[in-house]
Scaffold this motif. Structure first.
Motif, mmCIF file in Angstrom:
data_model
loop_
_atom_site.group_PDB
_atom_site.id
_atom_site.type_symbol
_atom_site.label_atom_id
_atom_site.label_comp_id
_atom_site.label_asym_id
_atom_site.label_seq_id
_atom_site.Cartn_x
_atom_site.Cartn_y
_atom_site.Cartn_z
ATOM 1 N N GLN A 1 -13.184 17.195 86.858
ATOM 2 C CA GLN A 1 -12.931 17.363 88.283
ATOM 3 C C GLN A 1 -13.785 16.420 89.138
ATOM 4 O O GLN A 1 -13.538 16.295 90.340
ATOM 5 C CB GLN A 1 -13.195 18.810 88.694
ATOM 6 N N TYR B 1 -8.279 15.115 92.592
ATOM 7 C CA TYR B 1 -8.036 16.015 91.461
ATOM 8 C C TYR B 1 -7.175 17.187 91.919
ATOM 9 O O TYR B 1 -7.455 17.843 92.923
ATOM 10 C CB TYR B 1 -9.341 16.534 90.888
ATOM 11 N N SER B 2 -6.106 17.450 91.183
ATOM 12 C CA SER B 2 -5.205 18.553 91.484
ATOM 13 C C SER B 2 -5.477 19.700 90.521
ATOM 14 O O SER B 2 -5.269 19.554 89.304
ATOM 15 C CB SER B 2 -3.747 18.083 91.358
ATOM 16 N N GLU B 3 -5.942 20.828 91.044
ATOM 17 C CA GLU B 3 -6.180 21.992 90.193
ATOM 18 C C GLU B 3 -4.874 22.557 89.653
ATOM 19 O O GLU B 3 -4.827 23.101 88.542
ATOM 20 C CB GLU B 3 -6.937 23.058 90.985
ATOM 21 N N GLU B 4 -3.809 22.428 90.428
ATOM 22 C CA GLU B 4 -2.515 22.939 89.989
ATOM 23 C C GLU B 4 -2.009 22.161 88.771
ATOM 24 O O GLU B 4 -1.502 22.764 87.812
ATOM 25 C CB GLU B 4 -1.500 22.826 91.125
ATOM 26 N N GLU B 5 -2.138 20.839 88.811
ATOM 27 C CA GLU B 5 -1.686 20.005 87.700
ATOM 28 C C GLU B 5 -2.759 19.857 86.619
ATOM 29 O O GLU B 5 -2.464 19.492 85.483
ATOM 30 C CB GLU B 5 -1.280 18.622 88.202
ATOM 31 N N GLY B 6 -4.011 20.104 86.995
ATOM 32 C CA GLY B 6 -5.104 19.937 86.039
ATOM 33 C C GLY B 6 -5.381 18.496 85.702
ATOM 34 O O GLY B 6 -5.855 18.190 84.600
ATOM 35 N N ASN C 1 -0.356 13.868 95.649
ATOM 36 C CA ASN C 1 -1.204 14.986 96.047
ATOM 37 C C ASN C 1 -0.836 15.515 97.425
ATOM 38 O O ASN C 1 -1.101 16.680 97.740
ATOM 39 C CB ASN C 1 -2.678 14.556 96.052
#
Length: 426
Positions: free
Chosen positions: A160, A283-288, A296
């Motif tokens: 991240q 960094y996308s938490e949804e996509e990891g 984004n």
């Protein structure tokens, strides 16, 4: 040759003295001993009996033959004592219920002379080693296996903060080896900035990036990597290209520490900030994973891609003279729209345009170096093209950040559009 079994049994050491046993299994043990004595006695008598059962003629032996016969007798007595001791032990074990009753003494119990002194623990250790994975001799694999949980936890946190390169190449320069790193968007949406291209970065810390790539790859697989894996072999080749003669090998360097030190990771993050990587990726938490600005922020894609609509506009100061001790700035009105950065000759957008900056020709956009920033340029940034370098300064740091991100996104979009058109024509 005569073998006196009874005398040998009487001379057997105390551990083999079976007659002193008063346990309930004495009778069974005595039967087995008698059977053993009959077998040994039968073998001895067969040697001294010839035709008609009469003893054979006495043979004359040389000194060497006598010595050999004596050693033979000693080996026989020794094997016999070991066999009796093993018989007694098995009988006692069977009485305790640890082994099936009536276990037979196999011929393997008679150890030859060279094996009589072998440590049984050694055989047990050898058997355990044979059952282990033969790759346990792989130093790198053992290290990754023993630190598997730590590596997964580290990668879950660091991913991240620092992206993992998609590609890496090592190049030589006048100042040493340089890692050429490539980053791309994993989603590759309709308006993706890096659908056909990638963000490139030159780093003078190739060892850190190689270590991070190894740990990242390990965290994605269920089994510990070995030195034979293709990914590991590729990273080893990169490592060897960066090494001078006499320095650490790849395996040694990768096993010295589970993961890089915090100060080294902080230096990588600062470098990414300096090259404005975070203007273009997040960094996308949804996509990891790391996605480009457009993927984004899909809600901004329509605004950015509207023809003729400015992405950002306003006043900026342009440095006119690049002499060291002269600070001459001229205020101009800039408009970022489409594939161009337009600027007027004066402060108003109604004035005539000057020659625009073609975004596809922009090589990079950077903030002013730290040393120069200390001389009164905290809000300045530079735009490098093939033929000219522009030094611009915003009203404050907040506006400077907005301009930098918008210009970087527009430049990446212009180059991606150019790459798509080239691919279409091909």
């Amino acid at each position: 040759m005569l073998f006196k079994v009874e005398d040998e049994i009487e001379q057997c050491p105390k551990p083999c003295d079976l007659q002193s046993s008063t346990s309930n299994g004495d009778e069974k043990l005595q039967v087995k001993i008698q059977a053993f004595e009959e077998k040994m006695g039968g073998e001895g008598e067969s040697e001294r009996e010839e035709e008609g059962g009469s003893p054979g003629p006495q043979r004359r032996h040389s000194l060497g033959q006598a010595a050999r016969e004596e050693r033979r007798e000693m080996r026989f007595n020794r094997s016999k004592s070991l066999a009796l001791h093993a018989l007694r032990s098995r009988s006692i074990t069977s009485e305790n219920g640890q082994e099936g009753e009536g276990a037979e003494l196999s011929p393997d119990a008679f150890l030859p002379e060279e094996d009589a002194s072998r440590d049984p623990c050694e055989d047990g250790h050898r058997g355990q080693t044979d059952r282990d994975d033969p790759r346990d001799g792989d130093r790198l694999r053992v290290h990754l296996r023993d630190n598997e949980e730590k590596i997964k936890a580290f990668c879950a946190d660091i991913i991240q903060r620092i992206p993992v390169p998609e590609q890496c190449a090592i190049e030589d320069s006048s100042r040493g080896c340089v890692a050429k790193l490539s980053f791309s968007c994993t989603l590759k949406g309709h308006y993706c900035l890096y659908g056909k291209s990638s963000f490139t970065l030159s780093s003078r810390q190739p060892h850190l990036w190689i270590h991070i790539m190894l740990l990242s790859h390990q965290s994605k697989v269920s089994k510990p990597l070995s030195s034979e894996d293709k990914a590991v072999q590729f990273l080893r080749v990169l490592w060897e290209k960066t090494q001078l003669k006499g320095l650490h090998t790849f395996e040694t360097a990768m096993t010295q520490a589970t993961y890089p030190h915090k100060k080294d990771l902080d230096s990588l993050q600062r470098h990414l900030e300096e090259v404005r990587f975070f203007d273009l990726f997040g960094y996308s938490e949804e996509e990891g994973s790391w996605l480009c600005f457009m993927c984004n922020n899909p809600e901004k894609a329509t605004v950015v891609n509207q023809e003729g609509q400015p992405l950002i506009e306003g006043k900026l100061k342009e440095k006119q003279v690049r002499w060291k001790f002269i600070k001459r700035w001229k205020t101009r009105y800039f408009t970022l729209a489409g594939n161009q950065l337009l600027f007027r000759k004066g402060k108003s957008k109604d004035e005539l345009d000057d020659s625009p900056i073609e975004l596809s020709k922009v090589q990079s956009v950077k903030v002013v170096a730290k040393k120069r920033r200390d001389r009164g340029l905290p809000r300045a940034f530079e735009i490098f093209t093939d033929s000219k370098t522009y030094v611009l300064k915003a009203q404050d740091e907040k506006h400077a950040e907005e301009w930098l991100q918008c210009i970087n996104v527009a430049v990446a979009q212009a180059k991606e559009r150019e790459n798509r058109e080239a691919t279409t024509y091909l």
